[in-house]
Design a protein around this motif. Structure first.
Motif, PDB file in Angstrom:
ATOM      1  N   SER A 156      -0.367  14.150   3.027  1.00 46.04           N
ATOM      2  CA  SER A 156      -1.519  13.902   2.160  1.00 46.04           C
ATOM      3  C   SER A 156      -1.462  12.502   1.559  1.00 46.04           C
ATOM      4  O   SER A 156      -2.488  11.802   1.460  1.00 46.04           O
ATOM      5  CB  SER A 156      -1.566  14.953   1.052  1.00 46.04           C
ATOM      6  N   ALA A 157      -0.272  12.068   1.170  1.00 45.79           N
ATOM      7  CA  ALA A 157      -0.107  10.724   0.614  1.00 45.79           C
ATOM      8  C   ALA A 157      -0.429   9.665   1.654  1.00 45.79           C
ATOM      9  O   ALA A 157      -1.046   8.634   1.340  1.00 45.79           O
ATOM     10  CB  ALA A 157       1.316  10.552   0.097  1.00 45.79           C
ATOM     11  N   ILE A 158      -0.008   9.890   2.908  1.00 54.13           N
ATOM     12  CA  ILE A 158      -0.312   8.928   3.978  1.00 54.13           C
ATOM     13  C   ILE A 158      -1.819   8.818   4.171  1.00 54.13           C
ATOM     14  O   ILE A 158      -2.370   7.719   4.305  1.00 54.13           O
ATOM     15  CB  ILE A 158       0.375   9.359   5.293  1.00 54.13           C
ATOM     16  N   ALA A 159      -2.505   9.974   4.160  1.00 55.15           N
ATOM     17  CA  ALA A 159      -3.963   9.972   4.338  1.00 55.15           C
ATOM     18  C   ALA A 159      -4.669   9.283   3.182  1.00 55.15           C
ATOM     19  O   ALA A 159      -5.696   8.613   3.376  1.00 55.15           O
ATOM     20  CB  ALA A 159      -4.461  11.405   4.496  1.00 55.15           C
ATOM     21  N   SER A 160      -4.145   9.423   1.979  1.00 53.54           N
ATOM     22  CA  SER A 160      -4.812   8.879   0.789  1.00 53.54           C
ATOM     23  C   SER A 160      -4.461   7.421   0.522  1.00 53.54           C
ATOM     24  O   SER A 160      -5.337   6.627   0.146  1.00 53.54           O
ATOM     25  CB  SER A 160      -4.435   9.719  -0.443  1.00 53.54           C
ATOM     26  N   TRP A 161      -3.194   7.052   0.699  1.00 48.02           N
ATOM     27  CA  TRP A 161      -2.721   5.726   0.301  1.00 48.02           C
ATOM     28  C   TRP A 161      -2.384   4.805   1.468  1.00 48.02           C
ATOM     29  O   TRP A 161      -2.149   3.615   1.258  1.00 48.02           O
ATOM     30  CB  TRP A 161      -1.474   5.843  -0.583  1.00 48.02           C
TER      31      TRP A 161
END
Length: 406
Positions: A156-161
């Motif tokens: 999720s962090a990769i997708a968001s940031w």
């Protein structure tokens, strides 16, 4: 058992070690593949070759980790491994050429060795005897949570940031939580504690040098154990690698994702259930049952195309996921002298990792040759059934000079 016994804090610390070890060093590999493909345009085959290098070379590092912990203590091994894992993941954010990927994985490999199954089993063994099964199961539940909690949060962090920022954030969280925990908790056992059971009673260590790796391979009981878990994990890791692709035509990608999550939840439940009973039952028999349940899961998946049937098959399969990395150490404890434990467990982890590393490619080849996953699942079924029978084999005298209930 005293509630103040420090060994339970060690179990908690080992859980955290496993959480990040499997999060970055096992489940994270698939995320790196996708991220580097999106970021640099590298093909899956290019990144997969680096992952194979990581597993193969990593097996030889894992082989040494038990001896390293015995010699230097758990704290420096885990802290150095954590730092190397952090450096390797950070290096993935700056690679620009395929050859640089191998350097990044080369940095990560000591981290995987210090935070993987051989390390966790050895750390727990320094503090527990009678209830080692429960302690090891709780500690290695961190590995399951690495897939259940850490990997989705990281994705999720990769997708968001973006990949770079997500890696730096995850590294910062690991260093801020695992670093102080390991530094405070993983103190070397005092001489009067080193061989005590979790009930506070003392047990003398067996005198003499540990068996060499060659001597272990000459021991029939060790060979049947390593052989059984090698082919069992070969089937298990192969199916996990292809699980979403197998399920997607019927369940859709979202449904396949839910099935993978159900597998992880079942793995956590299975590890707790086995942990509650394994200290009171024959450990080879318990291992055979776990492998048999996974074989039954293949029968269910092969015999149904319904949504419910596929979820049931994944639920049964998940029961064994994770237990196959806990049970070998418990069999070693039951059948070999304490002096052999660290080397025997680390050597087993290294061998099984080498064997299992080829599994995903083999299942892919079977799929391409047959045009479906049916042949691949039949192969997994045969491997799991064979492993369930092989682990029951106990050739030769019991090679241990301690009471069975020590």
């Amino acid at each position: 058992m005293s509630r103040r016994y420090h060994g339970w804090w060690v179990v908690f610390c080992a859980f955290v070690v496993a959480l990040y070890g499997w999060g970055f060093g096992f489940y994270g590999l698939g995320l790196y593949l996708v991220a580097l493909h999106d970021k640099l345009g590298w093909s899956p085959a290019t990144v997969s070759a680096g992952i194979s290098f990581y597993y193969v070379l990593g097996a030889f590092v894992v082989m040494q980790v038990g001896d390293a912990i015995q010699r230097f203590g758990a704290r420096p091994v885990v802290l150095i491994g954590t730092a190397m894992m952090a450096l390797g993941v950070a290096a993935l954010t700056i690679v620009r050429e395929p050859w640089q990927l191998y350097l990044a994985f080369l940095l990560m490999i000591p981290g995987w060795g210090a935070m993987g199954g051989g390390s966790i089993n050895t750390i727990v063994a320094q503090w527990f005897d009678r209830r080692r099964g429960m302690a090891a199961s709780l500690a290695l539940s961190g590995a399951t949570c690495g897939g259940l909690l850490f990997a989705p949060a990281f994705a999720s962090a990769i997708a968001s940031w973006g990949f770079d920022k997500a890696c730096y954030a995850a590294i910062a969280v690991m260093l801020a939580t695992l670093g102080p925990t390991a530094a405070l908790v993983l103190r070397a056992p005092r001489p009067t504690e080193h061989d005590i059971g979790d009930d506070g009673t003392s047990r003398s260590a067996v005198e003499g040098d540990a068996r060499t790796r060659r001597e272990l391979l000459a021991e029939p009981r060790y060979l049947t154990m390593v052989g059984a878990f090698s082919i069992g994990l070969l089937a298990q890791i192969s199916f996990i690698a292809h699980q979403a692709a197998f399920l997607e035509p019927v369940l859709g990608l979202r449904g396949a994702g839910w099935a993978v999550s159900l597998t992880a939840l079942s793995a956590l439940a299975g590890r707790v259930v086995v942990g509650l009973i394994v200290d009171r039952v024959d450990r080879r028999g318990c291992s055979s049952v776990v492998l048999a349940v996974q074989a039954v899961s293949m029968i269910v998946l092969l015999s149904t195309s319904s949504v419910t049937g596929l979820y049931v098959g994944c639920l049964l399969f998940g029961f064994g996921v994770g237990n196959l990395i806990t049970l070998p150490g418990l069999i070693v404890q039951q059948e070999f002298p304490r002096r052999d434990f660290a080397r025997a467990v680390s050597f087993n982890v290294a061998i099984t990792q080498l064997v299992a590393a080829v599994g995903p490619s083999l299942l892919g080849i079977l799929h391409d040759l047959s045009g479906s996953y049916r042949t691949s699942l039949i192969a997994c079924l045969v491997l799991q059934a064979t492993a369930a029978l092989l682990v029951l084999s106990r050739p030769g005298p019991r090679p241990i000079d301690l009471p069975a209930d020590a």
